[in-house]
Design an enzyme around this catalytic site. Structure first.
Site, PDB file in Angstrom:
ATOM      1  CE1 TYR A  37      -4.055   1.987   0.448  1.00 46.81           C
ATOM      2  CE2 TYR A  37      -2.468   3.489   1.398  1.00 46.81           C
ATOM      3  CZ  TYR A  37      -3.712   3.254   0.854  1.00 46.81           C
ATOM      4  OH  TYR A  37      -4.595   4.293   0.713  1.00 46.81           O
ATOM      5  NE  ARG A 223      -3.517   6.038  -4.187  1.00 48.19           N
ATOM      6  CZ  ARG A 223      -4.276   5.135  -3.562  1.00 48.19           C
ATOM      7  NH1 ARG A 223      -5.558   5.365  -3.364  1.00 48.19           N
ATOM      8  NH2 ARG A 223      -3.768   3.999  -3.112  1.00 48.19           N
ATOM      9  CG  ASN A 225      -7.156   1.509  -4.162  1.00 48.99           C
ATOM     10  OD1 ASN A 225      -6.285   0.688  -3.854  1.00 48.99           O
ATOM     11  ND2 ASN A 225      -8.179   1.797  -3.367  1.00 48.99           N
ATOM     12  CE1 TYR A 316     -10.393  -1.848   3.723  1.00 51.83           C
ATOM     13  CE2 TYR A 316      -8.768  -1.889   1.956  1.00 51.83           C
ATOM     14  CZ  TYR A 316      -9.769  -1.234   2.653  1.00 51.83           C
ATOM     15  OH  TYR A 316     -10.140   0.024   2.276  1.00 51.83           O
TER      16      TYR A 316
END
Ligand code: FES
Lengths: 346, 315
Positions: A37, A223, A225, A316
């Site tokens: 991350y 960005r 993800n 998660y």
């Protein structure tokens, strides 16, 4: 350039598909054979011609179908679009940004004529031809943010800056990776990021907040993800977990390649001029494992990334139950060869 | 940081000490619109250094046909305002930054009370227009020593909710009277001398206003001072800072890479880690806390200076 728009669905019979061209331009998020991350931020727009990074707001073959899917979700649950009263100006800012960008970047599809505050907007793919008065909400059928985000792919959050923090005070959220506008509206940056494991401890969010507060109107950023979704479903909201959560259990070694999707969010950050708010569009791209593996570099790399991932992160991101099946499936594409740096296919 | 190459199209004396400047795109292209309270940074090339000062925009935020600023001549300053007053002429080329805002209106407020002291009127001039467009209730209080000093008078509309307090004429501003009895949900904004800002904050606190409803901008250009030198860790080089240069300007002239936005000690962008400090940092910013200042482990190079034997920066 004439764009063909797919006739496809993101629910029920799930007829969503990627053309060969769409696969090659998929924003594969891993630039190396491992994942941490991090706040991996680049300037936006800007990128190879044809890539989803080339223009401010990417329009692709899924545009029309995604807008139909948004309509269905909103009809079911109007609370997916909310704007606190002080965010109306930010809504106009966003409307202007999107209309100006699309008309400039896709002149065959969109057209904007402005004469002072008298605006004329043509959206050919959706068959819209509208004249209205900029900054006068009575001339639109709904608020400016809702109006324009019913015509723009991806979710949108508008953040209000105050007290050295950013507050999620408006948004259109129908294709979220398991977060809820209705739960989060009015929260600040730290509150709505609270569930990400380890990140708070690493100080990632302090840095991210500092970065976001420093975004100026002259330069925008992006960005990537990612997460994983079973079936090409845009609306994976907590409110509807009962509809899509059980589908996770339908994955078998035989169908994982077709049913398991890598879900990539292209997140961009814009400082809006009139309101000084921040716009945070979150554009979702879906590609199943089978299609990803058509690019040998991606097949190899995705195998390595997912094989070595921290189990907490798999949990998660919601694919822990299928982790083993996914990695076993991807192993066939990994011959141990080296992969080239960067995210683009060879 | 992307720049805008503009042309000076108007210069007007608003008062003996304050001039208004208007900049436009040389080809007439529209400039980015902005929000009330935003500023731009103006470049002033002077020999081998480029001085950069930030000034609040005073023009209509929705009008991209030009940017306007008002500059008060500070003869004891570093030379930026003097440069603007004596070296800049109509027709000159001028480079500025895109607008950024560190003093925005909180649009949730039921009512806005704006309090300006002296040249601190400038950010409110664009905010007034924003409030006007949005039709939000507000009142403005503008305090100055004399009419001559009150350069903003010419730029203010003549309206019932605009109050001018000229102390030479015996009309001093009464903060208690201004703040007391405002409706719940009112926000107050102050720009001007430090004394005024703290007086408003104290008064608001006494009346039980929430802290989040009290805003201020103490926007100052970097002060001049005695020359000093700093050591840059990455290269080991020593950089000389002249009396009329800020540390940030000296580092830029020496091609040291350093980030900035406001150049007025308010945004935090230039914050730099101090590796060694044998002496005393003269903190002039509005960013670091008292504790951080005392530690002498960080410095804001856009505003602050140094006195002592050795200062080494992590750059
Ligand atoms: S540049 Fe803003 S605090 Fe130094």
């Amino acid at each position: 350039m004439t764009m063909q728009f797919n006739d496809e669905t993101f629910r029920g019979d799930y007829t969503f598909r990627n053309s060969a061209a769409a696969i090659r331009r998929f924003p594969f998020p891993f630039d190396r054979d491992g994942y941490m991350y991090s706040v991996n931020i680049e300037q936006h727009p800007g990128g190879p011609a044809g890539s989803p990074f080339e223009f401010a707001f990417d329009v692709d073959e899924h545009y029309v179908a995604e807008m139909k899917d948004r309509e269905i979700t909103l009809a079911d649950d109007p609370m997916r679009c909310q704007s606190l009263p002080h965010m109306e100006l930010a809504g106009w800012d966003l409307l202007e940004l999107i209309m100006v960008s699309k008309a400039r970047d896709y002149p065959e599809l969109f057209k904007l004529n402005r004469d002072g505050n008298a605006w004329h907007w043509i959206n050919r793919p959706l068959g819209i031809d509208k004249t209205f008065t900029f900054l006068d909400p009575t001339t639109l059928p709904c608020g400016p943010m809702e109006y324009i985000t019913r015509q723009a792919q991806g979710d949108f959050a508008l953040l209000h800056e105050r007290e050295g923090n950013l507050w999620l005070d408006a948004g259109m959220v129908t294709s979220q990776a398991d977060w809820s506008l209705d739960f989060d509206v009015g929260m600040n940056f730290f509150e709505w990021h609270a569930p990400v494991p380890k990140a708070r401890k690493m100080g990632v969010f302090d840095k991210a907040l500092k970065f976001l507060l420093a975004v100026t109107q002259e330069q925008s950023y992006r960005r990537l993800n990612w997460t994983m979704t079973v079936n090409p479903r845009l609306d994976t909201s907590p409110e509807n977990y009962h509809k899509w959560g059980p589908e996770k259990r339908s994955i078998t070694p035989a169908n994982v390649g077709a049913k398991q999707f890598l879900r990539v969010e292209l997140q961009t950050f814009w400082r809006l001029p009139r309101s000084n708010a921040l716009a945070f569009p979150i554009r979702c791209y879906l590609c199943n494992l089978e299609d990803i593996a058509t690019q040998p570099k991606w097949g190899r790399r995705l195998h390595r990334v997912l094989r070595d991932i921290d189990p907490d992160l798999a949990e998660y991101k919601g694919f822990a139950v299928n982790h083993e099946v996914i990695v076993d499936y991807l192993a066939q594409f990994d011959d141990g060869a080296e992969t080239s740096p960067g995210i683009f296919p060879d | 940081m992307s720049k805008l190459a503009l042309k000076v199209t108007e210069i007007e004396a608003l008062s003996p000490l304050v001039k208004r400047f208007r900049f436009e795109d040389p080809a007439g292209a529209p400039l980015p619109v902005f929000s009330g309270g935003a500023h731009i940074t103006v470049e002033m090339p002077d020999g081998d250094t480029i001085r950069r000062n930030s000034y609040s925009l005073i023009s209509d935020p929705h009008d991209g046909s030009g940017y306007e600023i008002a500059v008060r001549r500070e003869d004891r300053g570093r030379g930026g305002s003097r440069y603007m007053h004596t070296r800049v002429n109509e027709g000159d080329a001028i480079t500025v930054s895109s607008p950024a805002n560190l003093f925005q209106l909180d649009l949730r407020a039921r009512k806005h009370v704006l309090i300006a002291g002296g040249i601190g009127i400038t950010p409110f001039l664009s905010q007034l227009r924003q409030l006007g467009i949005a039709q939000k209730p507000y009142e403005l209080h503008y305090a100055a020593r004399s009419r001559d000093e009150a350069a903003g008078l010419r730029l203010l509309p003549d309206a019932a909710h605009i109050h001018v307090h000229i102390s030479d004429e015996g009309a001093r501003m009464d903060l208690g009277a201004i703040l007391d009895g405002q409706p719940l949900g009112t926000h107050v904004y102050t720009c001007g001398p430090e004394g005024l800002i703290s007086a408003v904050a104290d008064q608001a606190a006494r009346l039980g206003w929430p802290k989040t409803a009290v805003h201020s901008e103490a926007f100052t250009a970097p002060p001049p001072g005695e020359p000093f030198e700093v050591v840059v860790k990455s290269s080991g080089r020593t950089v000389q800072v002249k009396a009329d240069q800020s540390l940030l300007e000296a580092l830029e002239a020496a091609q040291v890479e350093i980030d900035y936005s406001c150049r007025g000690g308010a945004c935090g962008r230039c914050r730099t880690h101090v590796i060694a400090c044998d002496g005393r940092i003269l903190h002039n910013d509005h960013w670091l806390s008292e504790a951080e200042r005392a530690e002498q482990k960080t410095i804001m190079p856009c505003m602050s200076r140094f006195k002592g034997a050795r200062l080494e920066l992590d750059l």
